[in-house]
Write an enzyme that holds these catalytic residues in place. Structure first.
Site, PDB file in Angstrom:
ATOM      1  N   GLU A 144       0.817  -1.218   0.000  1.00 20.69           N
ATOM      2  CA  GLU A 144       0.000   0.000   0.000  1.00 20.69           C
ATOM      3  C   GLU A 144       0.847   1.263   0.000  1.00 20.69           C
ATOM      4  O   GLU A 144       0.532   2.245  -0.684  1.00 20.69           O
ATOM      5  CB  GLU A 144      -0.941   0.029   1.210  1.00 20.69           C
ATOM      6  CG  GLU A 144      -2.104  -0.944   1.125  1.00 20.69           C
ATOM      7  CD  GLU A 144      -1.777  -2.321   1.660  1.00 20.69           C
ATOM      8  OE1 GLU A 144      -0.577  -2.608   1.899  1.00 20.69           O
ATOM      9  OE2 GLU A 144      -2.707  -3.124   1.831  1.00 20.69           O
TER      10      GLU A 144
ATOM     11  N   HIS B  87     -11.413  -3.812  10.161  1.00 19.33           N
ATOM     12  CA  HIS B  87     -12.091  -3.687   8.865  1.00 19.33           C
ATOM     13  C   HIS B  87     -13.322  -2.795   9.008  1.00 19.33           C
ATOM     14  O   HIS B  87     -14.319  -3.006   8.335  1.00 19.33           O
ATOM     15  CB  HIS B  87     -12.558  -5.061   8.366  1.00 19.33           C
ATOM     16  CG  HIS B  87     -11.513  -5.838   7.618  1.00 19.33           C
ATOM     17  ND1 HIS B  87     -10.185  -5.712   7.870  1.00 19.33           N
ATOM     18  CD2 HIS B  87     -11.621  -6.746   6.616  1.00 19.33           C
ATOM     19  CE1 HIS B  87      -9.505  -6.537   7.065  1.00 19.33           C
ATOM     20  NE2 HIS B  87     -10.356  -7.161   6.291  1.00 19.33           N
TER      21      HIS B  87
END
Lengths: 335, 347
Positions: free
Chosen positions: B61, B130
């Site tokens: 990322e 999440h």
């Protein structure tokens, strides 16, 4: 890995220069960097330049050699220690000194300072104060160049401390997986700030590890800008022929303190003896001796004189230039 | 011509239309090109535009965010997708230290036209890694734009505008919104990235909401309408820049303000909205601003506790009743949103 012998078989530089012309061009870059930084050292103590200086003195052969081997349209990215890179790639000193003096005529209007140098027209995308942070940016820039099929190559300069950062490995992996036209230039001065490599590294040779990736690896310990130029030519040639990134590993010695314009051999983490070994092969000295084949001492002086004048003139303009207006602090944030 | 389209298809249509219009637009990120296609929001793009313009990346990322900056600096228009906003935390250095500063550091010469799409996870036990929202983190940084479209029309129009914008834009999508349907024009219709909008008009109380909380707020307003209470719902849409004027105009009318932010309350965007309302409507407020958001804890996995974590229309209804000194209405028989309606695991 290439040996210096192989590299030396390349006898013409990127711009089709012969060996004399090449060494003259390299010396101009070397001298420009050294003289510009000497001007900073001379004037920094008056505290007019209020920006943390990370000096390139000692590193000149790398940026001069690599940039000389690149095409003018090729792109570069650097670190907070990028005076040398800026000067080698652009040859420009007006905006450079204006930025050091914090003036409106600097490339960032004085809002960036010594660590944030840009010159898109010359291919310098950016430099950064965060270690390793320009490496992935170079990979993305290379992706764009590949997509746009413009033949441009992107070289990214970083110290061996950047290898301690995860993003270095992410970027190297991505560039190799995507076969991007990137030249990774690792400039190893043996220290990350003040921490020696041995304390930080769980490996012996980054070049050997990089060679395990699908890239071309070149490694050299030299302060001879011509050798670095030739090695870079070979590295660039490999990118073109096998469509793999190249990794160039070079050593140098930082003459001055990590940040600031003074020596720091009294601080105990490195010795003056170590410096003196490197000073014997100082990049400017090495190229001066080479130039002796073709030029007299006064010929070399004639190469230096216009550079000294250029720097003096740029410093004069920078000192006289205004600071940017208060409103400009709010400008350039969003388009 | 407009027709009913889901939020997911609106995103997909925006991507496809912009990629057709501008060959410099490309979309990339972890799993962008796999068979699941980011909950189908990138479906068809590999097939139409090829793997140079829609591709999955290494699980990096941080580097891939910098990759976007470099590509943008060289004239492309990257759209970087993160299946969870939580993953974007790995890229914060590139986003905050690099992308947000690039224009400033170049003296205004080098713009960074990049979009970072980040999905907010929720439901089916997504738990504490999440489930974040994080708009206030990014909105705190000068140089970044942050938007949270709540309707299919805005999903399409704001994504088009974000792609055409010359600044880094963080584009936050709530997973539950993907199945919401609404009128969406067929043609490309950029929507402003700096404007709030009144989603439902009302006169008694203003609810300023973000993202999914707009759905809850409109639901609450519909229920309350049957009890004779008129709620105005203002969708903030753009977190940075924030269009406070539209919220202030509504609060000036109603005198009551509830901020329903899809995030934690502490140091969150709701605090910014409240501060602006106090400053702009001080003399007209009939009650203190009330803030509704995630419970002040981490998101738990198991369903009974997850229900405790997320606020919903019930919380908004009760807050409105408190503001107006009404007794609690009987909500027996009212339907409230649940992921079991449309949404099944594992994602």
């Amino acid at each position: 890995m290439r040996t210096p012998d192989q590299a030396n078989t390349i006898d013409r530089g990127a711009a089709g220069l012969d060996r004399r012309e090449l060494n003259v061009a390299l010396y101009r870059k070397l001298y420009l960097i050294r003289a510009a930084e000497n001007s900073i050292r001379k004037n920094y103590r008056s505290d007019v330049m209020k920006t943390p200086m990370h000096m390139s003195t000692g590193e000149e052969a790398i940026v001069a050699g690599v940039c000389q081997a690149l095409a003018p349209s090729d792109q570069v990215l650097g670190t907070y220690r990028s005076h040398g890179l800026y000067l080698a790639k652009t040859g420009e000193t007006d905006r450079f000194f204006a930025e050091m003096y914090g003036k409106a005529t600097g490339m960032a209007k004085g809002k960036g300072g010594s660590m944030h140098l840009t010159s898109p027209a010359d291919g310098l995308i950016c430099t950064s104060a965060i270690v390793a942070s320009t490496i992935p940016v170079a990979v993305g820039a290379a992706f764009a160049n590949k997509v746009q099929k413009n033949g441009r190559l992107t070289a990214v300069f970083f110290g061996d401390g950047a290898i301690d950062e995860g993003v270095f490995w992410e970027s190297l992996n991505c560039a190799c997986a995507m076969k991007l036209p990137v030249l990774f230039v690792c400039e190893d001065n043996g220290y990350a700030v003040h921490s020696p490599a041995g304390q930080r590294h769980g490996y012996d040779s980054i070049a050997a590890i990089a060679a395990k990736f699908r890239c071309n690896v070149f490694s050299e310990e030299t302060t001879d800008a011509e050798v670095i130029h030739d090695l870079t030519r070979a590295a660039v040639g490999s990118i073109r022929t096998n469509e793999r990134p190249s990794f160039l590993y070079l050593k140098y010695y930082r003459y001055l303190e990590h940040v600031g314009v003074n020596e720091d051999f009294d601080q105990g983490y490195r010795s003056r003896q170590e410096y003196e070994r490197w000073a014997k092969v100082d990049p400017l000295k090495v190229t001066q001796i080479k130039l002796g084949q073709w030029l007299s001492q006064s010929d070399i002086g004639e190469l230096e004189r216009p550079i000294d004048e250029q720097i003096a003139e740029s410093v004069r303009k920078a000192v006289e230039a205004p600071f940017a207006s208060a409103e400009s602090a709010y400008e350039d944030l969003v388009v | 011509m407009s027709r009913a389209l889901s939020y997911r298809d609106a995103l997909n249509e925006a991507m496809a239309q912009e990629m057709r219009r501008d060959p410099g637009v490309f979309v990339y990120g972890i799993d962008v090109g796999d068979h699941k296609r980011i909950f189908n929001s990138t479906k068809g793009l590999v097939e139409e535009f090829g793997s140079d313009r829609c591709f999955s990346t290494p699980l990096s990322e941080d580097a891939m965010a910098g990759f976007g900056l470099g590509a943008a600096a060289n004239g492309l228009r990257p759209v970087h997708v993160h299946m969870r906003v939580d993953f974007l935390l790995l890229a914060v250095n590139q986003l905050v230290n690099m992308a947000a500063t690039h224009l400033y550091g170049s003296g205004g010469v080098m713009p960074v036209p990049m979009v970072v799409r980040a999905i907010i996870g929720r439901g089916w036990g997504q738990s504490f890694q999440h489930s974040k929202s994080l708009q206030s983190w990014f909105a705190h940084i000068p140089g970044l734009k942050v938007v949270m479209p709540a309707t299919p029309r805005d999903a399409k129009g704001m994504l088009i505008a974000a792609i055409r914008d010359d600044n880094p834009v963080v584009f936050i999508e709530h997973r539950w919104l993907y199945d919401v349907e609404g009128d969406v024009p067929e043609e490309p219709d950029p929507m402003p990235l700096d404007g709030a909008q009144v989603l439902r008009e009302g006169t008694d109380v203003t609810v300023a909401a973000t993202s999914w909380m707009n759905v809850e707020a409109v639901h609450a307003a519909n229920i309350l309408a049957r009890h004779g209470v008129s709620v105005e719902v203002v969708d903030c849409r753009s977190i940075s820049p924030f269009d406070a004027d539209t919220v202030l105009k509504s609060v000036a009318k109603t005198g009551h303000c509830i901020v329903a932010d899809n995030d934690w309350v502490h140091c969150g965007f709701s605090a910014e909205v409240a501060a602006q309302v106090y400053q702009g409507c001080f003399g007209r407020l009939k009650s203190p601003v009330e803030r509704i958001g995630y419970a002040p804890t981490l998101c738990p996995c198991t369903r009974p506790l997850e229900n405790e974590f997320y606020p919903d229309a019930r919380d908004i209804i009760r807050a409105v009743e408190r503001k107006l000194s009404l007794s609690e209405s009987d909500l027996t028989g009212e339907d409230f949103y649940s992921y079991e309606n449309k949404f099944k695991g594992p994602f």
